[in-house]
Motif scaffolding. Sequence first.
Motif, short mmCIF file in Angstrom:
data_model
loop_
_atom_site.label_atom_id
_atom_site.label_comp_id
_atom_site.label_asym_id
_atom_site.label_seq_id
_atom_site.Cartn_x
_atom_site.Cartn_y
_atom_site.Cartn_z
N TYR A 196 0.82 -1.21 0.00
CA TYR A 196 0.00 0.00 0.00
C TYR A 196 0.86 1.26 0.00
N VAL A 197 1.93 1.27 0.80
CA VAL A 197 2.81 2.44 0.85
C VAL A 197 3.45 2.68 -0.51
N ALA A 198 3.92 1.60 -1.15
CA ALA A 198 4.55 1.73 -2.47
C ALA A 198 3.57 2.29 -3.49
N GLY A 199 2.27 1.97 -3.32
CA GLY A 199 1.25 2.49 -4.22
C GLY A 199 0.63 3.79 -3.76
N ARG A 200 1.21 4.37 -2.70
CA ARG A 200 0.74 5.63 -2.12
C ARG A 200 -0.71 5.53 -1.65
N GLN A 201 -1.13 4.34 -1.25
CA GLN A 201 -2.45 4.15 -0.66
C GLN A 201 -2.31 4.32 0.86
N LEU A 202 -2.07 5.56 1.24
CA LEU A 202 -1.70 5.82 2.63
C LEU A 202 -2.87 5.65 3.59
N GLU A 203 -4.07 6.06 3.18
CA GLU A 203 -5.24 5.87 4.04
C GLU A 203 -5.52 4.39 4.26
N ASP A 204 -5.34 3.59 3.21
CA ASP A 204 -5.53 2.14 3.36
C ASP A 204 -4.48 1.55 4.30
N THR A 205 -3.26 2.07 4.20
CA THR A 205 -2.19 1.59 5.09
C THR A 205 -2.53 1.89 6.54
N ALA A 227 3.67 4.21 11.34
CA ALA A 227 4.30 5.52 11.52
C ALA A 227 4.71 6.12 10.19
N GLN A 228 5.27 5.31 9.30
CA GLN A 228 5.68 5.80 7.98
C GLN A 228 4.48 6.32 7.19
N ALA A 229 3.36 5.61 7.28
CA ALA A 229 2.17 6.03 6.56
C ALA A 229 1.68 7.38 7.08
N TYR A 230 1.70 7.58 8.40
CA TYR A 230 1.30 8.88 8.95
C TYR A 230 2.24 9.99 8.48
N CYS A 231 3.54 9.69 8.43
CA CYS A 231 4.52 10.68 7.98
C CYS A 231 4.28 11.05 6.52
N ARG A 242 3.99 7.87 17.12
CA ARG A 242 4.33 6.47 16.84
C ARG A 242 5.85 6.25 16.88
N TYR A 243 6.60 7.20 16.32
CA TYR A 243 8.05 7.03 16.30
C TYR A 243 8.66 7.14 17.69
N GLU A 244 8.07 7.93 18.55
CA GLU A 244 8.56 8.01 19.92
C GLU A 244 8.45 6.65 20.60
N GLN A 245 7.35 5.94 20.33
CA GLN A 245 7.18 4.60 20.89
C GLN A 245 8.26 3.66 20.36
N LEU A 246 8.51 3.73 19.04
CA LEU A 246 9.53 2.87 18.44
C LEU A 246 10.92 3.20 19.00
N LEU A 247 11.23 4.48 19.14
CA LEU A 247 12.54 4.88 19.66
C LEU A 247 12.72 4.47 21.11
N GLN A 248 11.65 4.52 21.88
CA GLN A 248 11.73 4.07 23.27
C GLN A 248 11.98 2.57 23.36
N GLU A 249 11.56 1.85 22.32
CA GLU A 249 11.80 0.41 22.27
C GLU A 249 13.16 0.09 21.63
N LYS A 250 14.01 1.12 21.51
CA LYS A 250 15.38 0.97 20.99
C LYS A 250 15.42 0.57 19.52
N ASP A 251 14.41 0.98 18.77
CA ASP A 251 14.42 0.73 17.33
C ASP A 251 15.28 1.81 16.67
N SER A 252 16.43 1.42 16.16
CA SER A 252 17.35 2.38 15.54
C SER A 252 17.58 2.07 14.07
N PHE A 258 15.11 7.82 9.79
CA PHE A 258 14.93 8.75 8.67
C PHE A 258 13.55 9.40 8.72
N TYR A 259 12.50 8.58 8.79
CA TYR A 259 11.16 9.16 8.75
C TYR A 259 10.81 9.90 10.03
N ALA A 260 11.37 9.47 11.15
CA ALA A 260 11.17 10.25 12.38
C ALA A 260 11.85 11.61 12.23
#
Length: 422
Positions: A196-205, A227-231, A242-252, A258-260
């Motif tokens: 969906y993201v590749a097809g820019r179907q962001l609302e569907d994502t 989070a990427q779809a919202y961005c 959403r990205y704050e949650q991911l960063l708190q979970e040590k997602d680097s 980049f998207y954050a």
Amino acid sequence: MRKLFISFCLSICCCFLAAQNANPIQETMANYDYETALSLIDQETPTVPLLYQKGKALRGLGNNDKALSVFREIVAQDSLNPRAYIEAAECCKSLAKYREALDYYQSALKLNPDNKYVHLQYISLLMNMKRYRESLEESNLLAERDSSAYVLHLRAESMSHVYDNTEIARVVDAYLDIRRRYPEDYLSVAKLGNIYVAGRQLEDTIELTEEYRAIDSTNIFVNRINAQAYCLNKDYPKAIERYEQLLQEKDSTFQTCFYAGISYYAVEDFYAAHDLLERALKEDGSNINVLYYLGRACTKTSWKDEGVAYLKTAVNIAMPGDSVMARLYVGLADCYKMALQFQEQINTLLEQYNKYDRNNHRLLYDIAFVYYYQLRNVPKAEQYLEAYLKTRPKSGKGAVQEVDSDGMPIIGENNRYNAAEK
């Protein structure tokens, strides 16, 4: 009766002695003491069961070449047993002998067509070898009698490589089928979200991932796509949440940083954007988009000099050097020549000379050659021969020869100048 009793006792003793002989090998195998097991096996008369144990022990020690030799020997002796082919195939896979592994899996399937493990390994190996049409055919066959999530994923993944964008709806339907059957399957959400993201179907994502988050709000793969779809949909405050949650979970990961960073840049929190984009740059130091946004963020903070440097780096990456462009033009001109498109060949040579290879005066001679011999345009040939002769050095040692950028004479150039003059 007495003889029967004695015979029974002897049988019991033999079984006991056989168990005594077998137990040490089984015990060492069970304890993963493969070196001792191999030593004990070598003291016994080789049998098919012992060869299986030997092959397993060798594989356990990482001696896959020797293990394969053992399993090949077993195949020769135990050719009606699917296990022999499976063991040989597993060894071949570990040695990247994929073609041979496929053959062994096929042999195992001929003996036992309903063996799900072998069929799964066979399909996975076809996909690993990028033989997607075959993997799709096999996964379709397996899906007729097995609709487990893993089998359906193999089928959908094969379809995503076989079908192009004009048939992407079939791939979407395959993942939606998994979603209907297995609502808690995060992988189908992640795969479908990426489509969906590749097809820019962001609302569907967003709808898809939020639906899954109602079941499990902690899945890192789904949260990244969410989070990427919202961005990308320019809902930056929600993306940051959403990205704050991911960063708190040590997602680097690169995607998260980049998207954050982009999200923080969009809300003009440039210091936060700077820190995240710098982390993204460590993952991909030549990414032009990262360099652009990082440079812009720097110029809006106290790192203005660094911002200029990042943007200059991005420009240098985006614009190949003259030597690279000249090489590309050489290839393009040669392609035009082979296609008998001579005017296009001339235009390419001329553009190469004027823009990227100004010291390569032979290009003028080559242009004249094409005009004269291929297009029979004598005036144009004379025009470029005259232009070429004007580049001939006038004085100094070796003046009759053209020199390269290092001042070294180009061999045979004197003959070419003479030919042009004649």
